[in-house]
Design an enzyme around this catalytic site. Structure first.
Site, mmCIF file in Angstrom:
data_model
loop_
_atom_site.group_PDB
_atom_site.id
_atom_site.type_symbol
_atom_site.label_atom_id
_atom_site.label_comp_id
_atom_site.label_asym_id
_atom_site.label_seq_id
_atom_site.Cartn_x
_atom_site.Cartn_y
_atom_site.Cartn_z
ATOM 1 N N CYS A 20 0.869 -1.163 0.000
ATOM 2 C CA CYS A 20 0.000 0.000 0.000
ATOM 3 C C CYS A 20 0.904 1.210 0.000
ATOM 4 O O CYS A 20 2.113 1.087 0.154
ATOM 5 C CB CYS A 20 -0.850 0.036 1.265
ATOM 6 S SG CYS A 20 -1.903 -1.414 1.449
ATOM 7 N N ARG B 84 1.375 1.566 -5.892
ATOM 8 C CA ARG B 84 1.563 0.613 -4.794
ATOM 9 C C ARG B 84 0.263 -0.101 -4.408
ATOM 10 O O ARG B 84 0.288 -1.045 -3.607
ATOM 11 C CB ARG B 84 2.102 1.342 -3.554
ATOM 12 C CG ARG B 84 3.428 2.009 -3.770
ATOM 13 C CD ARG B 84 3.893 2.680 -2.503
ATOM 14 N NE ARG B 84 4.184 1.717 -1.470
ATOM 15 C CZ ARG B 84 5.343 1.129 -1.294
ATOM 16 N NH1 ARG B 84 6.343 1.421 -2.091
ATOM 17 N NH2 ARG B 84 5.531 0.265 -0.323
ATOM 18 N N TRP C 177 -4.039 -1.777 -1.383
ATOM 19 C CA TRP C 177 -4.061 -2.999 -2.195
ATOM 20 C C TRP C 177 -4.506 -4.078 -1.231
ATOM 21 O O TRP C 177 -3.759 -4.464 -0.332
ATOM 22 C CB TRP C 177 -2.662 -3.273 -2.759
ATOM 23 C CG TRP C 177 -2.613 -4.370 -3.773
ATOM 24 C CD1 TRP C 177 -2.855 -4.249 -5.112
ATOM 25 C CD2 TRP C 177 -2.284 -5.742 -3.550
ATOM 26 N NE1 TRP C 177 -2.700 -5.469 -5.725
ATOM 27 C CE2 TRP C 177 -2.354 -6.411 -4.794
ATOM 28 C CE3 TRP C 177 -1.944 -6.486 -2.420
ATOM 29 C CZ2 TRP C 177 -2.092 -7.761 -4.940
ATOM 30 C CZ3 TRP C 177 -1.682 -7.843 -2.562
ATOM 31 C CH2 TRP C 177 -1.761 -8.460 -3.810
ATOM 32 N N ASN D 23 0.841 -0.035 6.026
ATOM 33 C CA ASN D 23 1.342 -0.710 4.826
ATOM 34 C C ASN D 23 2.018 -1.992 5.292
ATOM 35 O O ASN D 23 2.964 -1.930 6.078
ATOM 36 C CB ASN D 23 2.358 0.187 4.107
ATOM 37 C CG ASN D 23 3.025 -0.524 2.943
ATOM 38 O OD1 ASN D 23 2.469 -1.456 2.371
ATOM 39 N ND2 ASN D 23 4.214 -0.079 2.588
ATOM 40 N N GLY D 24 1.518 -3.124 4.857
ATOM 41 C CA GLY D 24 2.126 -4.388 5.272
ATOM 42 C C GLY D 24 1.060 -5.400 5.553
ATOM 43 O O GLY D 24 -0.070 -5.302 5.045
ATOM 44 N N GLU E 237 10.436 -13.119 -20.265
ATOM 45 C CA GLU E 237 9.993 -11.752 -19.956
ATOM 46 C C GLU E 237 8.931 -11.289 -20.958
ATOM 47 O O GLU E 237 7.951 -10.642 -20.591
ATOM 48 C CB GLU E 237 11.207 -10.806 -19.936
ATOM 49 C CG GLU E 237 10.904 -9.304 -19.923
ATOM 50 C CD GLU E 237 10.026 -8.841 -18.767
ATOM 51 O OE1 GLU E 237 9.780 -9.618 -17.824
ATOM 52 O OE2 GLU E 237 9.548 -7.689 -18.835
ATOM 53 N N LYS F 195 5.223 -10.017 -19.972
ATOM 54 C CA LYS F 195 4.722 -8.689 -20.346
ATOM 55 C C LYS F 195 3.348 -8.783 -20.991
ATOM 56 O O LYS F 195 2.452 -8.023 -20.675
ATOM 57 C CB LYS F 195 5.739 -8.064 -21.309
ATOM 58 C CG LYS F 195 5.962 -6.629 -21.212
ATOM 59 C CD LYS F 195 6.676 -6.083 -19.997
ATOM 60 C CE LYS F 195 6.288 -6.580 -18.667
ATOM 61 N NZ LYS F 195 7.218 -6.638 -17.626
ATOM 62 N N GLU G 287 0.578 -9.851 -18.347
ATOM 63 C CA GLU G 287 0.221 -8.853 -17.338
ATOM 64 C C GLU G 287 -0.834 -7.864 -17.792
ATOM 65 O O GLU G 287 -1.688 -7.463 -17.003
ATOM 66 C CB GLU G 287 1.466 -8.023 -16.965
ATOM 67 C CG GLU G 287 2.363 -8.636 -15.952
ATOM 68 C CD GLU G 287 3.473 -7.679 -15.569
ATOM 69 O OE1 GLU G 287 4.307 -7.360 -16.444
ATOM 70 O OE2 GLU G 287 3.517 -7.246 -14.409
ATOM 71 N N HIS H 108 10.310 -31.515 -26.778
ATOM 72 C CA HIS H 108 10.141 -32.291 -25.542
ATOM 73 C C HIS H 108 8.758 -32.121 -24.931
ATOM 74 O O HIS H 108 8.552 -32.504 -23.794
ATOM 75 C CB HIS H 108 11.229 -31.911 -24.534
ATOM 76 C CG HIS H 108 12.605 -32.130 -25.064
ATOM 77 N ND1 HIS H 108 13.141 -33.389 -25.218
ATOM 78 C CD2 HIS H 108 13.528 -31.262 -25.524
ATOM 79 C CE1 HIS H 108 14.357 -33.277 -25.728
ATOM 80 N NE2 HIS H 108 14.612 -31.999 -25.930
ATOM 81 N N LYS I 278 2.475 -2.408 -8.167
ATOM 82 C CA LYS I 278 3.832 -2.168 -8.656
ATOM 83 C C LYS I 278 4.882 -2.757 -7.736
ATOM 84 O O LYS I 278 5.901 -3.254 -8.178
ATOM 85 C CB LYS I 278 4.035 -0.659 -8.797
ATOM 86 C CG LYS I 278 5.363 -0.243 -9.378
ATOM 87 C CD LYS I 278 5.394 -0.500 -10.861
ATOM 88 C CE LYS I 278 6.736 -0.170 -11.473
ATOM 89 N NZ LYS I 278 6.911 -0.843 -12.777
#
Ligand code: M6R
Length: 596
Positions: free
Chosen positions: A2, A27, A72, A98-99, A468, A472, A475, A491, A591
């Site tokens: 957060c 956040r 969040w 936050n946590g 990656e 991308k 997401e 395989h 983020k």
């Protein structure tokens, strides 16, 4: 995960906190709230969704002190009641957190048995009730907060607004908290970026530091040893006045285009500045690179560069999978942590353990003064500027380019590296053209819009790029995309290919003969089974019949891999625009992942 913001000073708080929260939205963005004081009375405004100008917000009185929060959700759904701040029963104080309180269940059960009633499902309200419980014993609010805080398990940072004294109290543990010292007052936030337009002077708090903000004054003490402290006030190198999209419709596109500059910022290190780390690598037995998500793939890319350019025994470990490596990691090994935020809990946990074990820690982080950089013996920054879009783009290439420079320096080729990096950024002009954007959007994007499963093949220098690239696209577009080493094809993966399945192959130049051959033959095999084929890479293969579409990228030796990731970012972006998705704030993601 957060964002916390606070202000106390001469200016009107409401706009300051509101704008600070907008900058902290990366956040957490499912709900938000602000609390201000007027004549020793708390006034709160809470809402769900993004921080947006809301006429009701204007109803808050003008104030010189206030706190705010972007949430969040962890405990309890996305509702106004669960949004922070959480006010005390007597309405004398209000608190943001936050946590995650890991012993939440036990604490809530105890409090309920004692008769405390809860309005929300949050762990934050548990902290509020714990403070109330201490207050009943007759201690001061400050003391009550300290006692309650010490009983919390997990990484938690809180800020409390006291209606009686007009003060803000905040305590940090794990989740970041930075103080901004300005002429007009004192700022308090989860990152220095959120108050960047107001001051460059910052103090980064340590775990268990409590700050008491009274008007324009502040006092810091560590609640573990009870000692007052006067930490150094640092001056940031960069000040980001405006964090806006400029001429771009989304931060993501802006950040993608910025890569021409940010690759150079991240590698703006002299040989002398890299020397301490170079020396440490030379004397280390092995180098482990740690990261999660995109940073984990950058760790893979940097490990590849270290092995192939500098003959260094380097390997990446996904930070959340570090435990099984613990028995084999020795204090003779060096750990390099990769992180945009510098606050990723999954990466911090192994670092704490490995530091304790005696390993030296180096890091490459984008945000200044964060937990990961502060734990590091060798602290480097990507200096890519604020990355607002949740999906990381410019920081991935910045981290990878820094790893390339480091590897080339180890190999005694610092100057060559600098020249090649310059050449790379110049040649990205070829990708950032209207024509290429239109091709990606209107040809490739429109073809992919109705497809549900895509596969990406890479190899060698492009293996991490395939992973990656897949992340991308996932997401932002919410499509199912998997990246594989082309070696995996026979395989198992090939069983998934049917008529029309999109397969994107990353084609290296012939300089990488073996990998090039494997990729071309892999793409031939999927084409033979009816796949829709897209090539990204060396221009000389653009006209091969096996490709339905092709995006050419500049191949400057092994730096071609860094260029190859950019078309994936653009495919992700344009495809998601066509799908009408929320580009900068994709669903369910934040983020900075500061909780486990
Ligand atoms: O802040 P960090 O780089 O440590 O974050 C690690 C991951 O959470 C992050 O890379 C995540 O995967 C991004 N959303 C990727 O775009």
């Amino acid at each position: 995960m957060c964002g916390i913001f606070g202000y106390s000073g001469n200016k009107d708080t409401n706009d300051l906190v509101f704008n600070g929260l907008k900058r902290l939205e990366y956040r957490g963005y499912d709900s938000w709230g602000i609390a201000v004081l007027d004549e020793n009375k708390i006034h709160q405004y809470k809402d769900i969704g993004l921080v947006q100008q809301n006429p009701d917000l204007k109803k808050l009185p003008k104030s010189k002190v206030g706190i705010g929060h972007t949430r969040w959700a962890t405990h309890g759904g996305v509702t106004k009641t669960n949004a922070h701040p959480h006010i005390s029963t007597t309405k004398d104080f209000t608190l943001v957190q936050n946590g995650m309180v890991e012993n939440f269940d036990t604490l809530k059960k105890e409090l309920k048995e004692e008769g405390y009633k809860f309005k929300s499902q949050t762990d934050t309200e548990v902290i509020v009730k714990m403070v109330e419980r201490e207050l009943k014993k007759g201690v001061s609010l400050k003391k009550a907060l300290m006692i309650a805080f010490k009983k919390l398990e997990g990484r938690n940072t809180v800020a409390l607004l006291d209606a009686k004294s007009d003060k803000i109290y905040a305590i940090k543990n794990g989740s970041p908290l930075v103080i901004g010292v300005a002429k007009d007052g004192i700022y308090l936030a989860s990152d220095s970026l959120s108050f960047s337009p107001h001051t460059k002077k910052i103090i980064v708090l340590d775990d268990y530091d409590m700050v008491e903000i009274d008007g324009k004054d502040y006092v810091i003490e560590n609640i573990k040893d009870g000692k007052k402290k006067k930490p150094e006030v640092k001056t940031l190198k960069y000040q980001y006045e405006d964090i806006d999209k400029g001429k771009y419709p989304h931060f993501m596109l802006k950040e993608i285009v910025e890569q021409q500059k940010t690759i150079l910022y991240a590698t703006d290190y002299s040989e002398k500045e890299l020397e301490p780390l170079v020396k440490q690598i030379k004397k280390s037995r092995k180098v482990y690179l740690l990261g999660a998500g995109t940073a984990g793939f950058a760790a893979g890319q940097i490990a590849y560069f270290l092995r192939t350019i500098a003959n260094v025994d380097a390997m990446e470990i996904k930070s959340y999978e570090f435990k099984s490596y613990l028995p084999v990691i020795s204090p003779k090994d060096l750990i390099i942590a990769i992180s945009q935020s510098g606050e990723t809990a999954d990466t911090i946990e192994p670092l704490e353990i490995l530091k304790e074990k005696g390993c030296k820690i180096a890091s490459i982080v984008n945000m200044y003064g964060t937990t990961i950089s502060r734990m590091s013996d060798y602290e480097y920054y990507t200096n890519a500027g604020p990355e607002i879009c949740v999906a990381s783009t410019k920081v991935f290439t910045a981290q990878s380019a820094w790893g390339y420079l480091l590897s080339m320096t180890l190999a005694g080729k610092y100057r060559t590296a600098k020249g090649k990096l310059k050449k790379l950024t110049k040649s990205l002009d070829e990708i950032f053209t209207k024509k290429s954007f239109s091709y990606i959007k209107n040809k490739i994007g429109k073809t992919l819009v109705d497809k549900e499963h895509f596969f990406i093949l890479g190899k060698g220098e492009n293996a991490a790029i395939a992973y990656e690239g897949a992340l991308k696209i996932k997401e932002i577009s919410y499509k199912h995309v998997e990246g594989f080493s082309a070696g995996e094809l026979k395989h198992g993966v090939i069983a998934l290919i049917e008529k029309g399945t999109p397969v994107i192959g990353i084609i290296p130049s012939e300089e990488h003969k073996e990998d090039n051959k494997d990729l071309i033959s892999g793409m031939e095999q999927v084409k033979a089974r009816g796949a829709l084929t897209i090539g990204i890479g060396a221009p000389e293969f653009a006209d091969l019949e096996i490709f339905d579409y092709y995006i050419s990228t500049p191949q400057i030796n092994t730096l071609g891999s860094i260029a190859n990731v950019i078309p994936f970012q653009l495919i992700s972006y344009f495809l998601s625009v066509l799908l009408g998705n929320n580009i900068d704030k994709p669903r369910n993601l934040a983020k900075s992942v500061t909780v486990k």
